[in-house]
Design a protein around this motif. Structure first.
Motif, short mmCIF file in Angstrom:
data_model
loop_
_atom_site.label_atom_id
_atom_site.label_comp_id
_atom_site.label_asym_id
_atom_site.label_seq_id
_atom_site.Cartn_x
_atom_site.Cartn_y
_atom_site.Cartn_z
N GLY A 14 6.89 -22.10 5.99
CA GLY A 14 6.67 -20.82 5.30
C GLY A 14 6.21 -19.72 6.21
O GLY A 14 5.74 -18.69 5.75
N THR A 15 6.32 -19.90 7.53
CA THR A 15 5.83 -18.87 8.44
C THR A 15 6.91 -17.86 8.77
O THR A 15 6.64 -16.87 9.44
CB THR A 15 5.33 -19.50 9.75
N GLY A 16 8.12 -18.14 8.33
CA GLY A 16 9.25 -17.35 8.79
C GLY A 16 9.34 -15.95 8.22
O GLY A 16 10.10 -15.13 8.70
N VAL A 17 8.55 -15.66 7.20
CA VAL A 17 8.69 -14.35 6.57
C VAL A 17 7.71 -13.33 7.12
O VAL A 17 7.69 -12.19 6.70
CB VAL A 17 8.50 -14.45 5.04
N PHE A 18 6.90 -13.77 8.07
CA PHE A 18 5.87 -12.86 8.56
C PHE A 18 6.20 -12.33 9.95
O PHE A 18 6.63 -13.08 10.82
CB PHE A 18 4.51 -13.56 8.61
N ARG A 19 5.98 -11.05 10.11
CA ARG A 19 6.15 -10.47 11.44
C ARG A 19 4.84 -10.57 12.24
O ARG A 19 4.84 -10.42 13.44
CB ARG A 19 6.49 -8.99 11.32
N ALA A 20 3.76 -10.75 11.55
CA ALA A 20 2.46 -10.76 12.23
C ALA A 20 1.61 -11.92 11.74
O ALA A 20 1.83 -12.45 10.65
CB ALA A 20 1.73 -9.46 11.98
N GLY A 62 -5.22 0.80 8.71
CA GLY A 62 -4.03 1.09 7.90
C GLY A 62 -2.78 1.15 8.75
O GLY A 62 -1.74 0.59 8.40
N GLN A 63 -2.91 1.79 9.89
CA GLN A 63 -1.76 1.93 10.77
C GLN A 63 -1.31 0.57 11.27
O GLN A 63 -0.12 0.27 11.33
CB GLN A 63 -2.13 2.85 11.94
N LEU A 64 -2.29 -0.24 11.61
CA LEU A 64 -1.98 -1.57 12.13
C LEU A 64 -1.27 -2.39 11.06
O LEU A 64 -0.30 -3.10 11.35
CB LEU A 64 -3.28 -2.26 12.54
N PHE A 98 2.17 -1.36 11.02
CA PHE A 98 2.91 -1.99 12.11
C PHE A 98 3.32 -3.41 11.75
O PHE A 98 4.40 -3.87 12.10
CB PHE A 98 2.06 -2.03 13.39
N CYS A 99 2.39 -4.10 11.08
CA CYS A 99 2.65 -5.49 10.73
C CYS A 99 3.92 -5.61 9.89
O CYS A 99 4.56 -6.65 9.89
CB CYS A 99 1.48 -6.08 9.94
N ARG A 100 4.24 -4.57 9.18
CA ARG A 100 5.40 -4.63 8.31
C ARG A 100 6.69 -4.34 9.06
O ARG A 100 7.75 -4.70 8.62
CB ARG A 100 5.21 -3.64 7.16
N GLN A 101 6.60 -3.63 10.19
CA GLN A 101 7.84 -3.15 10.79
C GLN A 101 8.02 -3.54 12.24
O GLN A 101 9.03 -3.21 12.84
CB GLN A 101 7.88 -1.63 10.66
N THR A 102 7.03 -4.21 12.81
CA THR A 102 7.08 -4.45 14.24
C THR A 102 8.32 -5.25 14.65
O THR A 102 8.77 -6.13 13.93
CB THR A 102 5.82 -5.18 14.72
N PRO A 140 -13.77 -5.98 3.15
CA PRO A 140 -12.86 -5.09 2.42
C PRO A 140 -11.89 -4.35 3.33
O PRO A 140 -10.77 -4.08 2.94
CB PRO A 140 -13.80 -4.12 1.71
N LYS A 141 -12.35 -4.06 4.54
CA LYS A 141 -11.44 -3.29 5.39
C LYS A 141 -10.30 -4.13 5.92
O LYS A 141 -9.35 -3.59 6.48
CB LYS A 141 -12.21 -2.62 6.52
N MET A 142 -10.39 -5.43 5.75
CA MET A 142 -9.28 -6.28 6.17
C MET A 142 -8.26 -6.45 5.05
O MET A 142 -7.25 -7.11 5.23
CB MET A 142 -9.79 -7.66 6.59
N ARG A 143 -8.56 -5.87 3.92
CA ARG A 143 -7.68 -5.98 2.76
C ARG A 143 -6.23 -5.61 3.08
O ARG A 143 -5.31 -6.31 2.65
CB ARG A 143 -8.26 -5.09 1.66
N PRO A 144 -5.99 -4.52 3.83
CA PRO A 144 -4.60 -4.12 4.06
C PRO A 144 -3.74 -5.21 4.70
O PRO A 144 -2.52 -5.17 4.59
CB PRO A 144 -4.72 -2.92 5.01
N PHE A 145 -4.38 -6.18 5.35
CA PHE A 145 -3.60 -7.21 6.04
C PHE A 145 -3.18 -8.34 5.12
O PHE A 145 -2.40 -9.19 5.51
CB PHE A 145 -4.37 -7.76 7.24
N ASP A 146 -3.73 -8.36 3.93
CA ASP A 146 -3.33 -9.40 2.99
C ASP A 146 -1.84 -9.29 2.75
O ASP A 146 -1.30 -8.18 2.58
CB ASP A 146 -4.06 -9.22 1.64
#
Lengths: 356, 917
Positions: B401-407, B496-498, B501-505, B519-525
């Protein structure tokens, strides 16, 4: 349509019903053409402010009644402080407790501002402006120190009237620069007189002709005339016919404290402490001063203990008053009121549990 | 570019000279080699001179040491200590000589190469290895000898009487919590009463021990550590493998059952103690003990083998490095006409002895990573397939299940090798690593500027390394963002920017953080593959640590590792640092030192407020047998100086104090109230101290005193069984509520002050109740008709609809309006709102900051409203008149400014106008 207490507020010194001596002295002061700084003190609801405003009217005419509220902005370093000043063309009214510790700056700024502008209305009798400081007992030491010199330096343009309940926190230099006038609470008969006048003006007939009603109102309002008139009005509003037996509608907070006192006398255990805590929190949050809660509670216990036959009541009363004074001091020195109220209530419970 | 500083370091030398220096210091043997080196003429004069300058006595010892390598290790220490002072000046001399020698740069460079290349370490290691090798097989021999005559655990156990198994029928029906309660009520261990028994080393080897119930004089942690210390294995649950149960009071009934079922030997505390003192070392040579020991040796051997392997590799690397260095220097020596071009020296080129242990022994292969094997595998799998997945557009989840993640987001506590693992995996897969950590500013704009372009690039590192190093894989690289949760307020929008990036790198991205729950790590979920690193267990770390110890010629008792692991909360980095530090002064780390180290290196873990309260209010903290000192208790306060006092105050009522005197319910109630009274008194007093600290006086030196009065003292009275859930302090919420209401009250006072001429307190105390009545009653009693009455009053006091709502909130007790407000029918409510909004209302406050006109305008509106509403026309007129006079007044002022300006001299006028403005 306002509340009776405001509607029937006397506007001139002649209209004042009691403390004639004080009224006369103020009148002669006003007419003398000179007017010293005043320190007017006395319990709430005795008519301090009313007297002062009536005096001002005596001096400046009806113009003083035209009040407005200005938002003034003061700068404290980089911070901007906004606070409201009630003013008429002839006087300003400020309340230092609004300013939460910044009163020194406000006092310095405002007083100088007022004092440095001279009125050019040559028709005016008095060339000075008046600044009324409400709740002068809450002036910080710094602010009081700032007042000292200002009072002398600008006395040509400026008169101060300090209003307070107690002069104990006013520093001696200020006391010595002011004429101190004590306005005591009206006596019960004096209050009855006022009540009668009001009822007459309102042409209310629903009150029984029983002097004990007025005496009762006076007692329940602790001779606070404002509170008394409120009580009277609420009696009138809520009842078709008022007799000596009609129950008083006490202020909300008083009822709460009374209940608490009764419960403490009944149950003395941890659950009671818990519920007392939430009551205290509720009262404090709704802006009931903690010291008032403490003293009211003590009085209530004192009163209730009068009905208790068993046990060593006198000793209990003594100990409770002792505890009350201890925690009253702590309320002044500390910051978290709930700690002290809770301390008092547990202490009281122990006293009661031991001696009843 | 060329790193000049490094160049000079090498050239001038204290650094370059150091290895030599240390070697001379460390092992007398090198001294004997030094003359040989001298003969070879490649060695610098500095070395030989220092060797010659050594005192003669030292040489003597060298001769002796040749006989016995084992002794050498120990003598080395002594000689080192003794000779340190003597060595010192010589070394300084060396440096001086060296610097002078360096001055003609051409020759120095040539010389510097052999300095580093001194063959001593290479030669040394094989020589050194042998004694250690010899030592290990020796160990069991020497220790098992006395065992022949010693007592084994089995023998001794037979003599120890069985403990009386408690009757389980009594406790059988009870629930878990009831049992817990019983256990808590049972007498606490009386710790002072027994000396902690001393036994011979490893005497419990091979035994698997289970402790259950409360022992009379040892608490659980002491007894367990005692058992592990002597080589036993301590488990929590019983099985057939369990060789021994130490049973105390209030043992669990299920355990007792199992003991009977399996027929396990059960002994009490006395038996346990006599077992420790009775059995001779290494389990008295019994079979089980021998097996256990053998197993341990196996482990050790493995570690040693590993160490040797690594050492060989290291040697090779060292050789390679030196060769390279020599090559380079030769190249530069020949190529540069004079002396300019300095050698590029990377940190990786530094000799190992200069590196920190944590760097030196950082894993270089995936197998070396301690623990988290599955995570490492997952990470490497993800990275391997990254480009394949990229081609598939990250649609194919793959096996794990790791194949769908860029980061990837790696999270876990510090010191367990997250960064290392990321680097090692990347390197081993042939990726170049670009790392950004908390030392870089990572704001949104900078990330955009720095990284965005990079994410679409390929690496050129291989290109410059020459053909032989360049392989096809090396144009890939991976971006490691370390310490993501360390992105501070300075890094605006970085997180947020990072995440974006995680979505498009188009390059693999590895993020590392400590705490992903922030809470500030929430965007990476959901945009990252979440890998949570766990702390490696002692088991997983043991062999690695043993390897390191072996390579550093440092004796490490395997049992100590467990202690260290516990002390540092499984922080392998810290353990290595501790070892590195300890190795400076001693060559051995036995169990005795471990406890000292444990104290010294105890990782300070700040407790959370809830845990602090749990500890403070629990009876055991204040019981006589508690081994918490006053300082320890005070430290609980210091874990969170803001919340602890508040939390104590919130929860001190909800305990069953252990100090409670027994007696009739009435007595108990009194006794409890008395305890509470003492506690509440202390809390109340603490507030006075607090205001000394926090108010104008700022007497922070009173803080410990505050801690005692506010937290320790009250807890000491009421500590006991906590009877309800620990609540979070209500004070904060209540306080902000109070602030809110006082703000509202202030607002109301401002609005109404023209009519009421009273202050805040009086407004609340006398007016509020009756205002509530007057503003509420008509709406209920007269419904629609009441609305105009209410609005009339509101206008009279300059109240807005918002104020109406606020006033309703102010009541307490009988006048709490929340419920009462429902009595107003909804149509009336809406009609009220509509009617209010449909009218214009007088306003009492306007800002002087605004121009006079607008203020006046507002007032005019207000007055016209007055005319409409007020039935007393004459009064309204009067108002109007006065308002005019007021306006006039204002105008007069305005005019005065202008008129004065015109009449008087211009300059004055200008200054005056300025002053007034």
């Amino acid at each position: 349509m306002s509340l009776w207490a405001d509607k029937h507020r006397p506007k001139t010194l002649e209209q004042l019903d009691f403390h004639e001596g004080i009224s006369n002295r103020l009148k002669s002061l006003a007419s003398s053409g000179d007017f010293p700084h005043l320190l007017v003190y006395g319990p709430p609801g005795a008519g301090k402010k009313t007297r002062v405003l009536a005096t001002l009217r005596e001096i400046f005419g009806p113009g003083v009644e035209k009040l407005k509220v200005d938002v003034k902005i003061f700068e404290n370093g980089s911070r901007k402080l906004e606070f409201n000043v009630i003013s008429s063309p002839y006087h300003y009214e400020i309340t230092p407790s609004d300013m939460s510790g910044n009163d020194r700056i406000v006092i310095q700024d405002l007083l100088k501002q007022v004092a440095q502008t001279e009125s050019i209305d040559f028709t005016r009798k008095m060339k000075f402006k008046v600044v009324i400081i409400n709740e002068a007992e809450y002036l910080t030491r710094d602010a009081q120190a700032a007042l000292r010199r200002t009072m002398e330096k600008y006395s040509g343009n400026l008169r101060l009237i300090l209003l307070c309940n107690s002069t104990s926190t006013i520093i001696p230099p200020i006391k010595s620069r002011t004429l101190q006038i004590r306005v005591p609470s009206p006596t019960a008969p004096e209050m009855s007189l006022v009540f009668n006048k009001i009822l007459e003006k309102e042409s209310v007939t629903s009150f029984d002709d029983d002097p004990s009603i007025f005496a009762n109102v006076a007692a329940n309002s602790e001779r606070n005339l404002r509170m008394g008139i409120m009580l009277l009005e609420s009696l009138y509003m809520n009842n078709d016919q008022i007799t000596a037996k009609t129950p008083m509608i006490l202020p909300d907070w008083k009822g709460v404290i009374k209940n608490l006192g009764a419960e403490i006398l009944k149950n003395r255990n941890v659950q009671m402490v818990q519920s007392a805590r939430s009551t205290f929190y509720d009262l404090i949050a709704h802006c009931i001063p903690s010291k008032l809660i403490l003293s009211e509670l003590t009085w209530e216990l004192w009163y209730l203990l009068g009905n208790v036959k068993s046990g060593n009541v006198d000793q209990i009363k003594g100990s409770i008053v002792d505890a009350c004074s201890t925690f009253d001091e702590r309320l002044s020195l500390g910051q978290k009121d709930i700690f002290h109220l809770e301390g008092f209530i547990i202490k009281t419970m122990v006293i009661l549990e031991k001696n009843l | 570019m060329v790193d000049l500083t490094d160049f000079f370091k090498v050239q001038k030398g204290p650094k370059a000279a150091k290895p030599v220096k240390r070697k001379v210091e460390q092992s007398p043997k090198t001294v004997s080699e030094a003359p040989a080196a001298k003969k070879s003429k490649t060695a610098p004069i500095a070395i030989s001179s220092s060797a010659e300058a050594r005192p003669a006595q030292k040489k003597k010892r060298v001769v002796i040491s040749d006989d016995d390598f084992d002794d050498d290790d120990f003598k080395m220490d002594e000689s080192e200590a003794a000779d340190e002072e003597l060595d010192e000046p010589e070394i300084l001399d060396d440096d001086d000589d060296f610097v002078e020698l360096v001055k003609p740069p051409k020759s120095s460079r040539r010389e510097s190469k052999p300095v580093v290349a001194t063959p001593s370490p290479v030669k040394k290691s094989p020589v050194k290895k042998s004694p250690v090798k010899k030592e290990t097989p020796k160990k069991p021999e020497s220790t098992s000898k006395p065992a022949l005559g010693g007592t084994t655990a089995e023998e001794l156990l037979k003599t120890i009487p069985d403990a009386v198994l408690p009757d389980t029928s009594e406790t059988e029906g009870l629930s878990f919590f009831q049992l817990k309660q019983r256990q808590a009520e049972a007498p606490q261990p009386d710790l002072g009463s027994r000396e902690i028994p001393e036994g011979s080393p490893n005497c419990l080897a091979g035994l698997t021990i289970v402790f259950t119930g409360n022992l009379p004089s040892l608490d659980r942690s002491t007894s367990e550590s005692l058992a592990t210390r002597y080589g036993a294995k301590v488990t929590k649950s019983l099985s057939k493998k369990t060789s021994l149960v130490v049973i105390g009071a209030e043992a669990g009934p299920s355990k007792v059952k199992k003991i009977k079922e399996f027929g396990i030997k059960a002994i009490d505390e006395d038996g346990f103690v006599s077992l420790i003192s009775g059995v001779s070392s290494n389990g008295g040579g019994s079979e089980a003990a021998a097996k256990a020991i053998a197993k341990k040796e196996e482990e050790e051997k493995k570690a040693i083998a590993e160490a040797e392997k690594e050492m060989k590799e290291e040697e090779n690397r060292e050789k390679e490095r030196l060769q390279k260095l020599a090559q380079r220097s030769a190249q530069s020596g020949s190529s540069s006409s004079k002396d300019s071009l300095p050698i590029i020296i990377k940190t990786s080129d530094k000799p190992d002895s200069e590196k920190l242990w944590t760097v030196k022994y950082a894993p270089t292969k995936m197998e070396h990573i301690c623990g988290n094997k599955s995570n490492v595998a997952k990470l490497s799998n993800w990275l391997t397939n990254w480009f394949a997945n990229s081609k598939a557009g990250f649609k194919n989840p793959g096996k794990d299940g790791t194949g769908v993640f860029r980061a990837v987001l790696i999270s876990g506590p510090p010191g367990i090798g997250k960064t290392t693992a990321a680097h090692v995996v990347a390197k081993s897969l042939g990726f170049d690593v670009l790392e950004k950590n908390a030392s870089d500013v990572r704001s949104k704009s900078l990330l955009n500027a720095d990284l965005k372009s990079v994410l679409d690039n390929t690496s050129l590192v291989g290109f410059f390394q020459g053909k032989e190093n360049h392989n096809a894989n090396q144009n890939k690289f991976v971006l490691i963002m370390d310490e993501v949760d360390g992105m501070s307020s300075g890094d605006h929008g970085g997180v947020g920017q990072l995440a974006a990036f995680c979505r498009q790198t188009s390059m693999p991205l590895i993020l590392i953080c400590n705490d992903k729950s922030l809470p500030k790590m929430r965007p990476f979920d959901r945009v990252t593959l979440d890998l949570t690193w766990r702390r490696p267990s002692a088991q997983e770390m043991r062999s690695r640590l043993m390897t390191i110890a072996h390579r550093e010629k440092f004796q490490l008792d395997p049992n100590v590792i467990d202690q260290l692991v516990e002390t540092t909360h499984n922080d392998i980095r810290q353990i290595i640092n501790i070892l590195s530090q300890v190795s400076r002064t001693q060559k051995k780390l036995g169990f005795e030192d471990a406890s000292a180290i444990k104290k010294a290196w105890q990782k300070q873990v700040s407790l959370k407020p809830f845990d602090i309260i749990g500890r403070l209010l629990s009876g055991s903290t204040f019981s006589e047998s508690s081994h918490m000192s006053l300082n320890d208790k005070l430290n609980l306060y210091f874990d969170d100086i803001d919340f602890t006092p508040l939390m104590v105050q919130e929860n001190y009522l909800s305990t069953a104090p252990s100090r409670l005197s027994r007696g009739s319910p009435k007595d108990q109630n009194l006794s409890k109230l008395e305890l509470l009274e003492k506690a509440s008194n202390a809390i109340s007093e603490s507030d006075l101290v607090n205001s000394k600290i926090r108010s104008g006086e700022q007497q922070w030196s009173l803080l410990p005193f505050h801690g005692l009065v506010s937290s320790v003292l009250p807890s000491s009275y009421v500590a006991g069984q906590i009877q309800s859930r620990i609540n979070f302090t209500a004070w904060l919420g209540q306080n902000s509520k109070r602030m809110k209401f006082s703000r509202l009250l202030q607002e109301l006072q401002y609005r109404t002050s023209i009519r009421t001429s009273t202050n805040n307190v009086e407004l609340r105390l006398s007016y509020m109740t009756y205002l509530i009545q007057r503003l509420f009653q008509p709406l209920v009693s007269k419904q629609q008709e009441g609305i105009s009455d209410v609005i009339e009053i509101m206008d009279c006091y300059f109240l807005t609809k918002e104020d109406w709502d606020n006033i309703m909130d102010f009541g307490v007790g009988r006048f709490k309006m929340e419920a009462n407000l429902k009595k107003i029918p909804t149509p009336v409510k809406t009609a009220f709102t509509r009617k209010y909004n449909g009218m214009t209302h007088p306003i009492s406050i306007y800002k002087t900051g605004n121009s006079v006109a607008s203020g006046g305008g507002k007032k005019v509106v207000a007055d016209s409203e007055d005319v409409v509403v007020d039935d007393m026309n004459d009064k309204a007129d009067e108002d109007d008149d006065e308002d005019n006079s007021l306006k006039k007044d204002k105008l007069i002022k305005e005019v005065k400014k202008k008129a004065g300006g015109k009449a008087k001299a211009k300059g004055k006028a200008a200054s005056k106008a300025k002053a007034k403005a």
